[in-house]
Design a protein around this motif. Structure first.
Motif: not given
Length: 188
Positions: A66-78, A106-120
């Motif tokens: 409960r530090c608010g950042f990753e530590t050596n004790a942090s674990t990935p969430i599947s 705990g990793k993800y990948t998302i493909p994005v087909s369009y340029d979102h230049k004017d978007e946040s």
């Protein structure tokens, strides 16, 4: 008779001027038409899928201390669910949304087909399947992602900062772990 002749010449000249004006207007309308066709082509071309789509990579972890950042004790969430959201910068209207689920690391990948230049665009945490680690860390529950080719980056892969959920209770080893971090920081 002379007066009628001048009158006919005047009418002829007026008709000629009017014809020229109508011709000029028709040419202007034709030019405007071609300009509009060009604009439509540019808009249609900009909405085409990218030849090389963006790939957004990131990870989700359980903050076991409960530090608010990753530590050596942090674990990935599947099996955590995350969502990519892109919003219009002016009106903040949602323009694009896509979900992903984390793998066993705990990793993800998302493909994005369009340029979102004017978007946040940003990644946001949706849910955690972990029964004791499912409270989003408000400081790490989203990560900005730049999804445009108009920024000087040549690679199509984008990395989102790690996002985390808090565990309900910190692990017993956390105080000594945090002390190690503090001791290391003071030695600098």
């Amino acid at each position: 008779m002379l007066m009628i002749s001048f009158f006919r010449i005047g009418i002829g000249r007026l008709l000629e001027l009017e014809t020229n004006r109508v011709t000029a207007m028709a040419a202007a309308v034709a030019n405007l038409f071609w300009i509009l066709i060009g604009v439509c082509f540019v808009v249609a071309a900009s909405a085409q899928p990218l030849q090389k789509p963006f790939i957004v990579n990131g990870c989700v972890y359980c903050d076991t201390c409960r530090c608010g950042f990753e530590t050596n004790a942090s674990t990935p969430i599947s099996g955590a669910i995350v969502r990519l959201e892109c919003r219009d910068r002016a009106k903040w209207v949602l323009k694009f949304s896509k979900k992903a689920i984390t793998n066993s690391e705990g990793k993800y990948t998302i493909p994005v087909s369009y340029d979102h230049k004017d978007e946040s665009c940003k990644m946001v945490l949706v849910s955690s399947p972990h029964p004791t680690c499912n409270q989003p860390d408000l400081g790490r529950n989203s990560a900005t992602v730049i999804l445009t080719n108009n920024n000087g980056l040549t690679n199509n892969v984008r990395y989102a900062n790690a996002m985390g959920f808090f565990t309900q209770r910190p692990l017993a080893l956390c105080p000594s772990l945090l002390k190690q971090y503090l001791d290391y920081d003071e030695s600098l």
